[in-house]
Design a protein around this motif. Structure first.
Motif, PDB file in Angstrom:
ATOM      1  N   ALA A   1     -25.879  -8.311   1.084  1.00 22.52           N
ATOM      2  CA  ALA A   1     -26.110  -7.311   2.124  1.00 22.52           C
ATOM      3  C   ALA A   1     -25.005  -6.267   2.186  1.00 22.52           C
ATOM      4  O   ALA A   1     -25.272  -5.099   2.464  1.00 22.52           O
ATOM      5  N   SER A   2     -23.755  -6.647   1.908  1.00 22.35           N
ATOM      6  CA  SER A   2     -22.672  -5.653   1.983  1.00 22.35           C
ATOM      7  C   SER A   2     -22.781  -4.649   0.832  1.00 22.35           C
ATOM      8  O   SER A   2     -22.516  -3.457   1.019  1.00 22.35           O
ATOM      9  N   VAL A   3     -23.193  -5.108  -0.355  1.00 25.58           N
ATOM     10  CA  VAL A   3     -23.400  -4.185  -1.479  1.00 25.58           C
ATOM     11  C   VAL A   3     -24.584  -3.271  -1.163  1.00 25.58           C
ATOM     12  O   VAL A   3     -24.535  -2.062  -1.391  1.00 25.58           O
ATOM     13  N   LEU A   4     -25.634  -3.858  -0.605  1.00 26.65           N
ATOM     14  CA  LEU A   4     -26.809  -3.076  -0.246  1.00 26.65           C
ATOM     15  C   LEU A   4     -26.468  -2.033   0.823  1.00 26.65           C
ATOM     16  O   LEU A   4     -26.959  -0.904   0.771  1.00 26.65           O
ATOM     17  N   ALA A   5     -25.588  -2.383   1.762  1.00 26.88           N
ATOM     18  CA  ALA A   5     -25.170  -1.433   2.795  1.00 26.88           C
ATOM     19  C   ALA A   5     -24.493  -0.220   2.155  1.00 26.88           C
ATOM     20  O   ALA A   5     -24.764   0.930   2.536  1.00 26.88           O
TER      21      ALA A   5
END
Length: 174
Positions: free
Chosen positions: A9-13
Motif C-alpha cells: 500500500a505504501s508503494v501504491l500510495a
C-alpha cells in the motif's frame, strides 16, 4: 517459481501521487497524507471486487508466440484496469465521490493511460507475476521475465573491441 512483485500500500500510495499529477489533477484535493492513505489502500487491495480473473479472460490455445503475445496483451489491459479501479475505489472510500467521478473522466481515454509513467511503473511492479500466473493457469511454464526484463546495458556485459585477442591484454600490461 518467481517471487511476486506486488506493490504494498505504501508503494501504491507513491504511485497514486505521481498518477494524479500526471493527469493534471490537484493532488491535495484527491489524496490524503501518505500515513492516512495506507490503511485505505490496504483495504482497497483486499477487496474481492478488485480481484482480477485474469485466467478466465484467456482461453487455453495452441502454444505459439502469437498466443503468448495475445495473452500478455490481455493481462496488460486487465492490469491497467485494476490500477484504475484501485485508485477509484480509494477515492470513494476516502469520501471523495466528486473527485472519483472527475478521475474516471480524466482517465477514460485508454490511449492516454498507456503513456502514463505511473501506469508503466505499476505494470513493471505487477505484470510479470500476473502473466506468470495466467501462463501457469493455462498449463504453460513460461517465465514472463523474458517478456519484461530490459536487455542488459553494454557496460554490464562489455564486448571486446574489434581485433582484441586474449593474449593482447597481457602484452599491453593490463
Amino acid at each position: 517459481m518467481s517471487t511476486p512483485l506486488n506493490p504494498d500500500a505504501s508503494v501504491l500510495a507513491s504511485l497514486m501521487e505521481s498518477h494524479v499529477k500526471e493527469l493534471d489533477l490537484i493532488p491535495e484535493q484527491f489524496l490524503q497524507k501518505k500515513e492516512e492513505m495506507v490503511p485505505i489502500l490496504e483495504n482497497c487491495l483486499s477487496h474481492s471486487c478488485l480481484e482480477q480473473g485474469l485466467a478466465d479472460q484467456i482461453a487455453p490455445g495452441p502454444v505459439d508466440s502469437a498466443f503468448i503475445k495475445d495473452c500478455v496483451a490481455q493481462v496488460l489491459v486487465a492490469s491497467n484496469k485494476r490500477f484504475i479501479k484501485i485508485v477509484h475505489c480509494y477515492l470513494l472510500e476516502a469520501g471523495k465521490e466528486k473527485q472519483a467521478e472527475e478521475y474516471l473522466q480524466k482517465v477514460s481515454p485508454a490511449s492516454r493511460v498507456e503513456h502514463l509513467e505511473s501506469i508503466k511503473m505499476w505494470n513493471y511492479l505487477t505484470l510479470p507475476f500476473q502473466v506468470f500466473k495466467v501462463m501457469e493457469d493455462v498449463g504453460l511454464g513460461v517465465n514472463p521475465s523474458s517478456f519484461f526484463m530490459p536487455p542488459a546495458p553494454p557496460e554490464v556485459f562489455p564486448t571486446p573491441a574489434p581485433g582484441w585477442r586474449p593474449g593482447l591484454a597481457m602484452a599491453d600490461g593490463i
